[in-house]
Structure formats: structure tokens, C-alpha cells
Design an enzyme around this catalytic site. Structure first.
Site, PDB file in Angstrom:
ATOM      1  N   ASP A 297       0.872  -1.170   0.000  1.00 46.37           N
ATOM      2  CA  ASP A 297       0.000   0.000   0.000  1.00 46.37           C
ATOM      3  C   ASP A 297       0.911   1.223   0.000  1.00 46.37           C
ATOM      4  OD1 ASP A 297      -2.127   1.844   0.368  1.00 46.37           O
ATOM      5  OD2 ASP A 297      -3.197   0.481   1.707  1.00 46.37           O
ATOM      6  N   VAL A 452      -4.864   3.649   1.907  1.00 53.16           N
ATOM      7  CA  VAL A 452      -5.996   2.748   1.644  1.00 53.16           C
ATOM      8  C   VAL A 452      -5.990   2.332   0.167  1.00 53.16           C
ATOM      9  CG1 VAL A 452      -8.418   2.332   2.180  1.00 53.16           C
ATOM     10  CG2 VAL A 452      -7.219   4.160   3.351  1.00 53.16           C
ATOM     11  N   HIS A 453      -4.829   1.930  -0.302  1.00 51.13           N
ATOM     12  CA  HIS A 453      -4.646   1.501  -1.682  1.00 51.13           C
ATOM     13  C   HIS A 453      -4.097   0.073  -1.733  1.00 51.13           C
ATOM     14  CE1 HIS A 453      -4.044   6.034  -2.798  1.00 51.13           C
ATOM     15  NE2 HIS A 453      -5.315   5.726  -2.624  1.00 51.13           N
ATOM     16  N   LEU A 454      -4.592  -0.789  -0.871  1.00 45.36           N
ATOM     17  CA  LEU A 454      -4.028  -2.127  -0.720  1.00 45.36           C
ATOM     18  C   LEU A 454      -4.039  -2.896  -2.040  1.00 45.36           C
ATOM     19  CD1 LEU A 454      -2.863  -3.924   1.553  1.00 45.36           C
ATOM     20  CD2 LEU A 454      -5.129  -4.959   1.727  1.00 45.36           C
TER      21      LEU A 454
END
Length: 518
Positions: A297, A452-454
Site C-alpha cells: 500500500d 488505503v490503496h491495498l
């Protein structure tokens, strides 16, 4: 719709909605979409804050269109993470940032044994999915796709203009098009998937136009509990809907529930590290050590500068409209397409997100866009059906800490510039913590978050490659009739926010499934 559809798609979000819309263009293929959240049937049925591109619904906590999970961004630092659910998924509740992956991302993913992700295969898909207001007629862009892309979706922001002037004065080049995938460094106006002030999520742009097809059924309020597997083949799903649990058979199951829920479903269905599954009381079906083992992330940190005048509250100002990116390509030992940084100022008050007092501080997000560190997603051994545990392990490597220091100091330089003078009260700002590495590292640890870009919780690659979970078409190794279609399958996180990449995944994997890809 028969209760034995050809394809079940689990999730109607950033990738799931485009995927379902595209594969249902084949009238001979019956498609059932099962979505845990609500599925509005008309634009006006979406809540106002979901449609409003200046709002950010996830910060208000769990609700019909959002859900939250607990994570640990670094040892001992817990972090609550909000994600979208319902039609459009996180594209319905995010900052409307719609920036393509870089060509270095595509080359890196292709080089990992995924030739279908080479730039010459992917770039035409990126052009096809967009309706670019400024560059629709330019080479490499599209002007007739479902997703509107606009860099002038809102009135010009004087504050954004000041950041642009400061960045140029400090040697960063101005870019007319941040969606030029060949360009890694520079600053400019953000491409936004916004039209008439509305956040154009994939529920609006893909799903609603397809709902009239007789071969497509979309069912909201339906939480899939696990994939049913028999004889090495996915045969359907177990789903909770309307207060009861039932089973639905299908010819193929596609998980498009996002980079947290898709690997969670794989594990609950018996696909994952066998020892971990057994410890959590789940019978292993396929020992797949790569599920959740090496995810990534964008670590981020918000720098707050004291304001000399309040930012304009309310109004129709977007939260984001300008960004600065620069990369570390060419540095010794630096892999292509990694190590990049982004500075993303907030252009109006947003105290809940930034942690600032109302109108008192100017927040600027600094994100490491190409981290070397990797995290882990695993089942909760006490109650595996609850959300999985995510340990990001941000900034554990010296390389990542060094790069993040550079990013934070660049943000401080911008905020201290003459161009930002009308807004920032530099006399009231103690910047000594940013000068030496040791105190800065301690400060970063206390302020660390995640973008929050997993990605990479079920990475694609050849079955022979250690740690891979799917092939380049999203097909799960070891189980026939099962695919993953979301950012779970990316080998690592893209060098920009992944909303545009999620849509690309839905489009491109539909092409590959249908045999229509280039």
C-alpha cells in the site's frame, strides 16, 4: 435469471462493475452479481454524499456504502481503514482521484511473468474506458468511454495555483496531463472522474446502463460467505441474504470484492497458507502460501501547517485538485517504477480526515508511491469470519524511511514558500522537527497512516513462481472455475492511486476472459 448462472461475480465495485458489464455484453452468458451493500437502480437513488464529489463518506464511519476494518500500519500503531461497499465500491466514496498507472508499473507487472499486462496490451484499454474532457482526441487517450475524466471539473482554486507556482519555483516541471503514463515526475491538475459535481462511480458509469439486459442480474444485500469447491473446481457460493444462508451454483465464480475481502474469501474457502488456515479452524483445500503474504500500500503522512487565514469552509471546492509527483528512477539500486513520492494538499477544511482543528491548519498529504516494504493479511484465529487482520509494516525499511523524509521535507518547503505566504503562518510554525533525521523519524512514526490503496493480496504470475495466487487472467492456481478480478492480483501497488487501475482490471480481465483482448 436461472439460479445456475454461467458466472457469479462477487462485488460490484471499482473492478467488479466494469467486469460484469463487459462480460454481460455477450447475450449468451448469464451473469449474477452478488453485492454486500446496496445497489441503487437509478442515479437519484444514490445518497447525496455518495454523488457529491466534494464529500468523503467513508470518514463518517460504517454505513450502507462503507465498511471499516482495523489494521496495524506499523508495530504498535493501530489504524482504522474505511472502504466502500455497494454499487461502485470505493469509487463511490473516494476523493475522485482518477490517475492512470505509470508505464513503469505495466512493464514491471509484465516482467513478473504476465505478458498480457505489457503496455501495448493495456494502453488501448485505458483509452477505451475514458471520456477525457481535455485530451479525448489526443493520442493515447479516449473521448467516448464510460468514465468522464476532467481536470477542470471545479472552478480554479487559488490555493492550488499557489502550490503549483511554489513547485515550479523549486524546480519541479508543470505537466498538462498527469495521465500521461510515460511521465513520472512533475505537477499539475488532477484528473477527476467528476461530471457536473458528481463523483461518477462505476455503479453509475457501468452497472446502471447494463441493468436492462435480461442476462444480467444484480443483487444487493447479499454477503458471500465462501466459495464452494468440489473436485478441484469452484461450483458456486454460499451467500447470506435476507436473513438466511443459501447456496447458488454457477459455472464460474469471480471474486471482485476488493483487496481485503477477496483474499479473505479465498481463505475462508480453504485457499491460503495451509498451516494458518488449520490454526484458524478452516480446512485447507489448496495450500496457497501467497494469499495475503506480501501485500503493499502507499504509506502516507499528513503535514499540518498553521494558517494565517481560514480556508474557505463549505462551498463547492474539491478536497483535491492538484498533485506533485516525482520518482527515484535512476538512483543506485532503485527498481524501475518504484520509490516515487506524491504531495497532495487538501484545499478545504477536513478536520476529521486530517486531524486538524477546524480552519486552523493547512493539511498536506505525503505518500510514498513505490514502497519497498511489504505487509501481510491473515485470518483472525479467534473468529476467522470477522474481517482479516492487516499488518502493513510501513516504513520498516531504511530505503522507505529515507524517501519519506524527502517527501515530508519537500512538503514543508512548499508550505514555507513565498507563494504559500498568504495562507501559512510561518512565524507560528516550529519546523525544527523536520531538520534532523532522528527526530523526524520519530515524528513520522507518530503520524504514519496508509492511503488505503491495498494491492497484492493474491498476486498474479506463473504457477511455477513462488508466492503467486492467480495467473495473468485472474484465474486462481489450483482451482478451476475461480478468478479474482481486483487489485488483489497486482504484484505490487501502482505508482498512483488505484481507482483508475481498478477500472482497468475489470475491463482488461473481461477482455481476457472473453478472448477479445489485444
Amino acid at each position: 435469471m436461472s439460479r445456475h448462472p454461467d458466472v457469479i461475480v462477487v462485488g460490484a465495485g471499482g473492478a467488479g462493475a466494469p467486469f460484469a458489464a463487459r462480460i454481460s455484453e455477450d447475450p449468451g452468458r448469464s451473469v449474477l452479481v452478488l453485492e454486500a451493500g446496496p445497489v441503487p437502480r437509478a442515479p437519484g437513488d444514490f445518497p447525496a454524499d455518495v454523488l457529491d464529489a466534494t464529500a468523503l463518506p467513508t470518514v463518517n464511519g460504517p454505513g450502507p456504502h462503507s465498511w471499516w476494518y482495523r489494521s496495524e500500519v506499523s508495530p504498535g500503531r493501530d489504524y482504522d481503514v474505511g472502504r466502500g461497499q455497494g454499487a461502485g465500491g470505493s469509487t463511490a466514496v473516494n476523493g475522485a482521484y482518477f490517475v492512470r498507472p505509470r508505464i513503469t508499473d505495466l512493464r514491471r507487472w509484465a516482467a513478473a511473468g504476465n505478458p498480457a499486462w505489457a503496455p501495448e496490451r493495456v494502453l488501448p484499454v485505458l483509452a477505451r474506458l475514458e471520456r477525457d474532457v481535455q485530451f479525448g482526441d489526443a493520442p493515447g487517450h479516449g473521448g467516448s468511454g464510460p468514465v468522464p475524466v476532467d481536470r477542470r471539473a471545479f472552478a480554479p482554486s487559488p490555493l492550488a495555483a499557489a502550490f503549483a507556482e511554489a513547485a515550479s519555483a523549486q524546480g519541479h516541471r508543470a505537466l498538462p496531463d498527469l495521465n500521461d503514463v510515460h511521465v513520472g515526475s512533475g505537477h499539475g491538475d488532477l484528473p477527476l472522474n467528476v461530471q457536473d459535481g458528481m463523483r461518477m462511480n462505476t455503479g453509475l458509469t457501468y452497472l446502471l446502463p447494463a441493468l436492462g439486459r435480461p442476462n444480467l442480474t444484480v443483487q444487493g444485500g447479499s454477503r458471500v460467505l465462501r466459495v464452494l469447491i468440489s473436485g478441484g473446481r469452484a461450483t458456486g457460493v454460499e451467500v447470506e441474504s435476507g436473513g438466511r444462508v443459501h447456496r447458488i451454483s454457477a459455472g464460474e465464480v469471480v471474486l471482485a470484492a476488493g483487496a481485503v475481502r477477496s483474499p479473505h474469501l479465498l481463505m475462508l474457502s480453504g485457499l491460503g497458507p495451509a498451516d494458518d488456515l488449520t490454526a484458524a479452524g478452516v480446512r485447507p483445500v489448496v495450500d496457497s502460501p501467497g494469499v495475503g503474504a506480501s501485500c503493499s500500500d502507499h504509506p502516507d503522512i499528513t503535514v499540518l501547517a498553521p494558517l494565517s487565514q481560514p480556508l474557505r469552509p463549505g462551498g463547492r471546492d474539491p478536497l483535491f485538485s492538484w498533485a506533485l509527483n516525482w520518482s527515484a528512477e535512476g538512483s543506485p539500486g532503485q527498481a524501475e517504477g518504484t520509490g516515487g513520492l506524491e504531495v497532495l494538499p487538501m484545499l478545504r477544511p477536513f478536520p476529521v480526515l486530517a486531524g486538524a482543528a477546524e480552519g486552523s491548519e493547512l493539511p498536506v498529504i505525503v505518500a510514498l508511491q513505490g514502497p519497498s516494504g511489504r505487509g501481510r493479511l491473515s485470518l483472525d484465529p479467534v473468529d476467522p469470519r470477522q474481517g482479516p487482520r492487516v499488518h502493513y509494516r510501513h516504513l520498516e525499511s531504511m530505503v522507505d524511511r529515507r524517501r519519506m523524509r524527502e517527501g515530508v521535507r519537500t512538503a514543508v518547503d512548499l508550505l514555507s514558500s513565498d507563494q504559500l505566504g498568504p495562507w501559512v503562518d510561518t512565524a507560528a510554525w516550529d519546523r525544527s522537527v523536520f531538520e534532523e533525521d532522528a527526530p523526524l523519524d520519530a515524528w513520522m512514526s507518530d503520524h504514519l497512516g496508509t492511503a488505503v490503496h491495498l494491492s497484492g493480496t493474491a498476486p498474479m504470475g506463473p504457477e511455477s513462481a513462488p508466492g503467486t495466487v492467480t495467473d495473468q487472467c485472474g484465474r486462481v492456481h489450483g482451482v478451476q472455475g475461480l478468478r479474482v478480478v481486483d487489485t488483489s492480483i497486482l504484484p505490487d501497488v501502482p505508482s498512483r492511486g488505484p481507482a483508475a487501475t481498478a477500472v482497468l482490471l475489470g475491463e482488461h480481465l473481461a477482455d481476457l476472459m472473453l478472448g477479445t483482448g489485444g
